[in-house]
Design an enzyme around this catalytic site. Structure first.
Site, PDB file in Angstrom:
ATOM      1  N   GLY A 190     -17.265  -6.050  -2.914  1.00 56.88           N
ATOM      2  CA  GLY A 190     -18.236  -6.187  -3.987  1.00 56.88           C
ATOM      3  C   GLY A 190     -19.421  -5.260  -3.812  1.00 56.88           C
ATOM      4  O   GLY A 190     -19.789  -4.905  -2.690  1.00 56.88           O
ATOM      5  N   ASP A 197     -23.492 -11.408   0.804  1.00 52.98           N
ATOM      6  CA  ASP A 197     -23.225 -12.755   1.326  1.00 52.98           C
ATOM      7  C   ASP A 197     -23.841 -12.959   2.702  1.00 52.98           C
ATOM      8  O   ASP A 197     -23.986 -14.105   3.149  1.00 52.98           O
ATOM      9  CB  ASP A 197     -21.716 -13.003   1.412  1.00 52.98           C
ATOM     10  CG  ASP A 197     -21.065 -13.106   0.042  1.00 52.98           C
ATOM     11  OD1 ASP A 197     -21.760 -13.472  -0.917  1.00 52.98           O
ATOM     12  OD2 ASP A 197     -19.865 -12.815  -0.062  1.00 52.98           O
ATOM     13  N   GLY A 243     -21.968 -16.754  -3.264  1.00 52.92           N
ATOM     14  CA  GLY A 243     -21.802 -17.255  -1.904  1.00 52.92           C
ATOM     15  C   GLY A 243     -20.654 -18.233  -1.860  1.00 52.92           C
ATOM     16  O   GLY A 243     -20.790 -19.373  -2.291  1.00 52.92           O
ATOM     17  N   GLU A 296     -22.072 -20.785  -5.644  1.00 52.69           N
ATOM     18  CA  GLU A 296     -20.805 -20.785  -6.381  1.00 52.69           C
ATOM     19  C   GLU A 296     -19.697 -21.468  -5.581  1.00 52.69           C
ATOM     20  O   GLU A 296     -18.715 -21.949  -6.137  1.00 52.69           O
ATOM     21  CB  GLU A 296     -20.377 -19.355  -6.712  1.00 52.69           C
ATOM     22  CG  GLU A 296     -20.044 -18.515  -5.493  1.00 52.69           C
ATOM     23  CD  GLU A 296     -19.552 -17.124  -5.828  1.00 52.69           C
ATOM     24  OE1 GLU A 296     -19.328 -16.834  -7.020  1.00 52.69           O
ATOM     25  OE2 GLU A 296     -19.405 -16.307  -4.891  1.00 52.69           O
ATOM     26  N   ARG A 315     -26.306  -8.535  -7.531  1.00 55.76           N
ATOM     27  CA  ARG A 315     -25.845  -7.548  -6.566  1.00 55.76           C
ATOM     28  C   ARG A 315     -26.073  -6.098  -7.024  1.00 55.76           C
ATOM     29  O   ARG A 315     -25.767  -5.171  -6.281  1.00 55.76           O
ATOM     30  CB  ARG A 315     -24.365  -7.764  -6.250  1.00 55.76           C
ATOM     31  CG  ARG A 315     -23.424  -7.467  -7.400  1.00 55.76           C
ATOM     32  CD  ARG A 315     -22.009  -7.916  -7.081  1.00 55.76           C
ATOM     33  NE  ARG A 315     -21.057  -7.381  -8.051  1.00 55.76           N
ATOM     34  CZ  ARG A 315     -19.778  -7.712  -8.098  1.00 55.76           C
ATOM     35  NH1 ARG A 315     -19.300  -8.590  -7.234  1.00 55.76           N
ATOM     36  NH2 ARG A 315     -18.965  -7.181  -8.990  1.00 55.76           N
TER      37      ARG A 315
END
Length: 419
Positions: free
Chosen positions: A14, A144, A189, A245, A302
């Site tokens: 990501g 994360d 997360g 999440e 992000r």
């Protein structure tokens, strides 16, 4: 004198606001090295590498402005993929070795998170077993913040700054009307709640939000959640709740389980925890006129370069720079790590961690940093977080908007062009 070899860098996983600062540091060090002939880039990670989608970065970055723009450009400038290298596949590894030799690559760098470090680890071990004179080094990145052996991960500080800022702004939006209201904000997360924990920094702006923080490290109790939310709404009228999440109940089921959909690394597809909790609040909290809302920060958290932390960008650059230094000195199978020396003043040093102690592991929020009851974080967490979101960036603004750097990813090279 040792023969000059090319270096290749790829990105995976990501995006983040700081990932390109890392490859910028690596590129700068690589272009300055007397041992490196060309700095190459794989388009779309290992997937693109296996398809020989390789560009000559040395030919595309010409000026100091190019480097400055790349540092402040969010997301993967080289593109990404979630391709998983199989543990043992002679055909795949044979192809990797073939391409590395074709392009005269002596130094391989992979910039990414947990799964990316697994890839570098497998590749490094394979090259070592087969006596190849090629080193492979990991450059950390993940919002994360769950990589082992490093105090924190490049990309996390900027995402944390965006989360905290957004939480404060959303709370101020929530309180403009007189009716009671609750806003549930979903933050990335899966199994590690570092980014959700960073929502607590919103209180540094002068707002009381978030009123409740739910991390995946603590089993979620729906009944206790409704009871505590009801109490706080009755008391304060306007509350904001931050949830991960990856929130799950004691039986291990995710609150927002989307069924059997998984990615190549076997991770379940998540998203919708805030929506599910908002529905529960709407139907179970008996307060007249209550307004409920669910907000997903989604990919904004992000990629928000306008909220980037200068500390984060600087450290990300250094991780890339030092990865190349380690590689030209013969280090392989390692990842650059950050060690915190002091909180006040904030001081760090850069170390090296063995990938076999990092790959396929997750660093979670320590239990001691979560308050009793599991709905907030401790002062120790706040001390840890504060330095990571500091420092203003100096992105180039033209006509009121930022300018970003883009590689020409279609301008691939053939092996003989960079031999």
């Amino acid at each position: 004198m040792k023969e000059m070899k090319n270096m290749l860098i790829a990105q995976s996983g990501g995006p983040s606001s700081a990932i390109n600062a890392s490859i910028c540091g690596a590129i700068a060090r690589g272009m300055a090295s007397s041992r490196i002939k060309h700095v190459l880039g794989a388009v779309n990670g290992m997937q693109g590498f296996l398809e020989r989608k390789i560009i000559n970065i040395s030919d595309q970055m010409k000026t100091s402005e190019d480097f400055d723009l790349l540092i402040h450009t969010p997301a993967h400038a080289l593109g990404s993929s979630r391709y998983k290298i199989p543990q043992e596949n002679k055909e795949i590894y044979g192809k990797i070795a073939e391409i590395l030799k074709e392009y005269n690559i002596g130094y391989f760098f992979f910039n990414g998170g947990n799964d990316s470090m697994d890839t570098v680890n497998k590749l490094s071990e394979h090259l070592k077993r087969n006596g190849e004179d090629i080193v492979a080094v990991g450059i950390p990145k993940t919002i994360d913040n769950d990589l082992e052996l490093t105090d924190h991960c490049p990309g996390f500080g900027s995402a944390a700054r965006y989360v905290a800022t957004s939480i404060a702004e959303l709370y101020l939006d929530t309180i403009v009307y007189p009716m009671p209201a609750v806003t549930v904000v979903e933050i990335m997360g899966r199994n590690a709640g570092w980014l959700t924990a960073a929502s607590a920094l919103a209180r540094e702006t002068g707002v009381p939000a978030p009123h409740l923080i739910y991390l995946p490290e603590v089993d979620f109790d729906p009944d206790a959640f409704i009871e505590e939310a009801t109490r706080l709404i009755a008391k304060d009228r306007h509350i904001l709740i931050a949830v991960s999440e990856g929130l799950h109940t004691a039986d291990g089921n995710y609150i927002a389980d989307k069924g059997s959909a998984v990615d190549m690394f076997g991770h379940k597809t998540l998203g919708g925890a805030a929506t599910e909790l908002e529905k529960q609040l709407k139907h179970r909290v008996k307060i007249d006129g209550l307004k409920t809302r669910a907000v997903q920060l989604s990919t904004l958290q992000r990629s928000a370069a306008h909220c980037a932390s200068n500390v984060d960008l600087s450290e990300s650059y250094q991780c890339g720079y030092r990865a190349v230094e380690a590689a030209v000195n013969g280090k392989s199978g390692i990842m650059i790590t950050i060690a915190r020396i002091s909180d006040i003043p904030y001081v760090v040093r850069y170390d090296e961690g063995n990938l076999d102690q990092i790959a396929n592991r997750e660093k979670k929020v320590p239990a001691a940093w979560i308050t009793e009851g599991g709905t907030d974080v401790s002062e120790e967490m706040m001390v840890y977080l504060r330095p990571l979101v500091t420092g203003e960036t100096s992105e180039l603004i033209v006509g009121g908007l930022p300018r970003f750097f883009r590689f020409d990813l279609d301008k691939t090279v053939l092996p003989w062009e960079v031999a």
